[in-house]
Design an enzyme around this catalytic site. Structure first.
Site, PDB file in Angstrom:
ATOM      1  N   THR A   1       0.481  -1.368  -0.315  1.00  0.00           N
ATOM      2  CA  THR A   1       0.208   0.049  -0.216  1.00  0.00           C
ATOM      3  C   THR A   1       0.577   1.440   0.137  1.00  0.00           C
ATOM      4  O   THR A   1       1.949   1.490  -1.093  1.00  0.00           O
ATOM      5  CB  THR A   1      -0.795   0.232   1.695  1.00  0.00           C
ATOM      6  OG1 THR A   1      -0.149  -0.117   2.464  1.00  0.00           O
ATOM      7  CG2 THR A   1      -2.022  -1.631   1.344  1.00  0.00           C
TER       8      THR A   1
ATOM      9  N   LYS B   1       4.258  -7.160   3.885  1.00  0.00           N
ATOM     10  CA  LYS B   1       3.861  -5.607   3.608  1.00  0.00           C
ATOM     11  C   LYS B   1       3.224  -4.244   4.406  1.00  0.00           C
ATOM     12  O   LYS B   1       3.159  -5.264   5.948  1.00  0.00           O
ATOM     13  CB  LYS B   1       2.779  -4.928   2.633  1.00  0.00           C
ATOM     14  CG  LYS B   1       0.955  -5.596   3.632  1.00  0.00           C
ATOM     15  CD  LYS B   1       0.233  -4.657   4.505  1.00  0.00           C
ATOM     16  CE  LYS B   1       0.708  -3.495   3.340  1.00  0.00           C
ATOM     17  NZ  LYS B   1      -0.248  -2.337   4.380  1.00  0.00           N
TER      18      LYS B   1
ATOM     19  N   THR C   1       0.620  -6.410  13.537  1.00  0.00           N
ATOM     20  CA  THR C   1       1.155  -5.344  12.824  1.00  0.00           C
ATOM     21  C   THR C   1       1.209  -5.400  11.136  1.00  0.00           C
ATOM     22  O   THR C   1       1.721  -4.160  10.360  1.00  0.00           O
ATOM     23  CB  THR C   1       2.572  -4.905  13.338  1.00  0.00           C
ATOM     24  OG1 THR C   1       3.131  -5.707  12.530  1.00  0.00           O
ATOM     25  CG2 THR C   1       2.177  -5.464  14.984  1.00  0.00           C
TER      26      THR C   1
ATOM     27  N   GLU D   1       5.603   4.987   7.704  1.00  0.00           N
ATOM     28  CA  GLU D   1       5.566   5.751   6.712  1.00  0.00           C
ATOM     29  C   GLU D   1       6.778   7.343   6.787  1.00  0.00           C
ATOM     30  O   GLU D   1       6.462   7.446   7.957  1.00  0.00           O
ATOM     31  CB  GLU D   1       4.221   6.363   6.941  1.00  0.00           C
ATOM     32  CG  GLU D   1       3.368   4.742   5.889  1.00  0.00           C
ATOM     33  CD  GLU D   1       2.344   4.994   6.226  1.00  0.00           C
ATOM     34  OE1 GLU D   1       0.751   4.669   5.707  1.00  0.00           O
ATOM     35  OE2 GLU D   1       1.684   5.426   6.988  1.00  0.00           O
TER      36      GLU D   1
ATOM     37  N   ASN E   1      -0.452  10.820   5.929  1.00  0.00           N
ATOM     38  CA  ASN E   1      -1.741  10.147   6.909  1.00  0.00           C
ATOM     39  C   ASN E   1      -2.639  10.904   6.426  1.00  0.00           C
ATOM     40  O   ASN E   1      -3.798  10.938   6.614  1.00  0.00           O
ATOM     41  CB  ASN E   1      -1.469   9.442   7.960  1.00  0.00           C
ATOM     42  CG  ASN E   1      -0.273   7.974   7.241  1.00  0.00           C
ATOM     43  OD1 ASN E   1      -1.497   7.043   7.516  1.00  0.00           O
ATOM     44  ND2 ASN E   1       0.796   7.921   8.462  1.00  0.00           N
TER      45      ASN E   1
ATOM     46  N   THR F   1      -7.690  10.149   0.339  1.00  0.00           N
ATOM     47  CA  THR F   1      -8.175  10.543  -0.463  1.00  0.00           C
ATOM     48  C   THR F   1      -7.043  10.985  -1.729  1.00  0.00           C
ATOM     49  O   THR F   1      -7.227  11.199  -2.781  1.00  0.00           O
ATOM     50  CB  THR F   1      -8.844  12.487  -0.682  1.00  0.00           C
ATOM     51  OG1 THR F   1      -7.867  12.779  -0.146  1.00  0.00           O
ATOM     52  CG2 THR F   1      -9.928  12.004   0.503  1.00  0.00           C
TER      53      THR F   1
END
Length: 417
Positions: free
Chosen positions: A167, A193, A204, A290, A412, A417
């Site tokens: 992702t 992932k 997790t 991230e 995040n 969107t």
């Protein structure tokens, strides 16, 4: 064995690290493709298929809101404890989608089972992505129809699968090792992932481990749980636990040795290699958090127990202030000592030692003068290790995480969107 590229086996390890994927163990094939779930052209549906019924086990998120695919996978494993395939989609979590989500997850299982010509309970399902949106079943079913043509044991199949499960991940995560059991080579491989919503609270992320070992189902399930506690449950990125987390292991049994159980003379060797694969995947997830720029490793020694050491390690690696200090290359050991203090574990406040990499900053809970420039240079590296000795007992543990950066908020803030 000719297709394997072996690395030199170290004296510390009783197994060999190789370049490989989930299809390196005997009996496994994989594929992946783009079916239209993602707005980009990145792969978003993939599968691992075993040529024979594989002994299987799984562990799942502890989040109270569990996605529909987890219920389907639980039901599949409850039938025989064996699987022929796992079907995975990214881009949509199929979580908090009500009765329609349950029906869609079951339809995914049945449709892929039909493509493979196997009973539905031989198929597991996993999903990852946005919560609360219905699956585009027209896209899913088109992808399911196309997946079998791409299944390969070598070549592109595993690569396409590894890409299909991502992702916000920036890189695929794979590990592979070979161990000798009863004189025969046994391969253990994994693909995972995970980049955000990562917290040590089982499991997790999505993770898939394949092996050609011959192993009892109960032994595999117990090993998977213990290994998860020492690896995937020791990482954190942001303190959030997903609705979809799952770690699934499949054993084809095609290596041909005597059945593995804890009484087997080679059990410890197999367990060591199995843990290595899981640890490498867990660390890769933490490193790819991230927006992350650095891997943080926290090593605790001298705790009252292993359980206490684990809790303290996770308290430190999960601290937003520790993570921010690492991002800023600030040797602020006060953030570390504070995280130890609120961990909820017993500590002797007069006997704590802390090192930032090789640099001692606290000894017996007393500050140590250190070279700030040396510390800055160390903290600018891509891996930062904190060593903590509590001088209370023999308990020890290691946890992994990443720094907290501006990019984490950017990613995040617009995830949906």
């Amino acid at each position: 064995m000719g297709k394997h590229k072996y690395a030199t086996m170290t004296m510390e390890r009783q197994f060999e690290i190789i370049e490989g994927s989930v299809t390196t163990p005997q009996g496994f094939r994989a594929s992946g493709l783009h079916c239209g779930l993602k707005k980009t052209s990145r792969n978003d549906i993939g599968a691992i298929v075993c040529d024979v019924p594989a002994v299987a086990a799984a562990v799942y998120t502890t989040n109270a809101f569990q996605a529909a695919p987890l219920a389907v996978t639980r039901a599949s494993l409850a039938a025989e404890g064996k699987l022929r395939a796992v079907l995975v989609n990214s881009g949509n979590a199929n979580a908090c989608t009500g009765k329609q989500g349950e029906a869609d997850a079951n339809r995914m299982r049945s449709a892929f089972a039909e493509q493979l010509g196997v009973a539905p309970h031989y198929v597991a399902v996993a999903s990852t992505g946005v919560i609360g949106e219905p699956l585009k079943m027209d896209c899913i079913e088109r992808g399911i129809a196309e997946l079998p043509a791409g299944l390969t044991a070598v070549g592109e199949g595993a690569e396409q699968f590894a890409q299909a499960i991502l992702t916000t991940d920036l890189v695929k995560k794979e590990a592979c090792a070979v161990v000798t059991i009863d004189g025969k080579p046994v391969t253990i491989a994994g693909s995972a992932k995970g980049s955000g919503m990562i917290h040590p609270n089982m499991a997790t992320m999505l993770g898939f481990v394949t092996t050609d070992a011959v192993i009892e189902q109960e032994a595999l399930a117990a090993l998977l749980k213990r290994t998860t506690d020492a690896t995937f449950n020791m990482i954190t990125v942001d303190g959030d636990t997903s609705t979809n987390d799952m770690l699934l292991a499949m054993a084809s049994g095609l290596a041909g040795h005597e059945t593995l159980q804890e009484s087997h003379s080679d059990w410890s060797v197999f367990a060591e290699a199995f843990q290595y694969v899981c640890e490498q995947l867990a660390k890769a997830i933490a490193r790819d958090g991230e927006g992350a720029t650095k891997l943080i490793e926290v090593r605790i020694a001298g705790a009252a127990s292993n359980e206490a050491a684990s809790a303290i390690a996770k308290s430190i690696v999960g601290s937003s202030l520790v993570k921010s200090a690492v991002f800023g290359a600030d040797a602020n050991w006060g953030r570390v000592i504070a995280a130890i203090g609120y961990s909820g574990q017993q500590v002797n406040v007069d006997t704590v030692d802390i090192q930032v990499g090789p640099i001692a900053v606290l000894s017996q809970s007393t500050p140590v003068a250190f070279d700030e420039e040396e510390a800055l240079a160390y903290l600018k590296g891509d891996t930062v290790v904190f060593h903590v000795n509590l001088h209370m007992g023999t308990g020890a543990a290691t946890a992994w995480g990443c720094d907290l950066t501006y990019d984490y908020v950017r990613i995040n803030a617009a995830y949906r969107t």
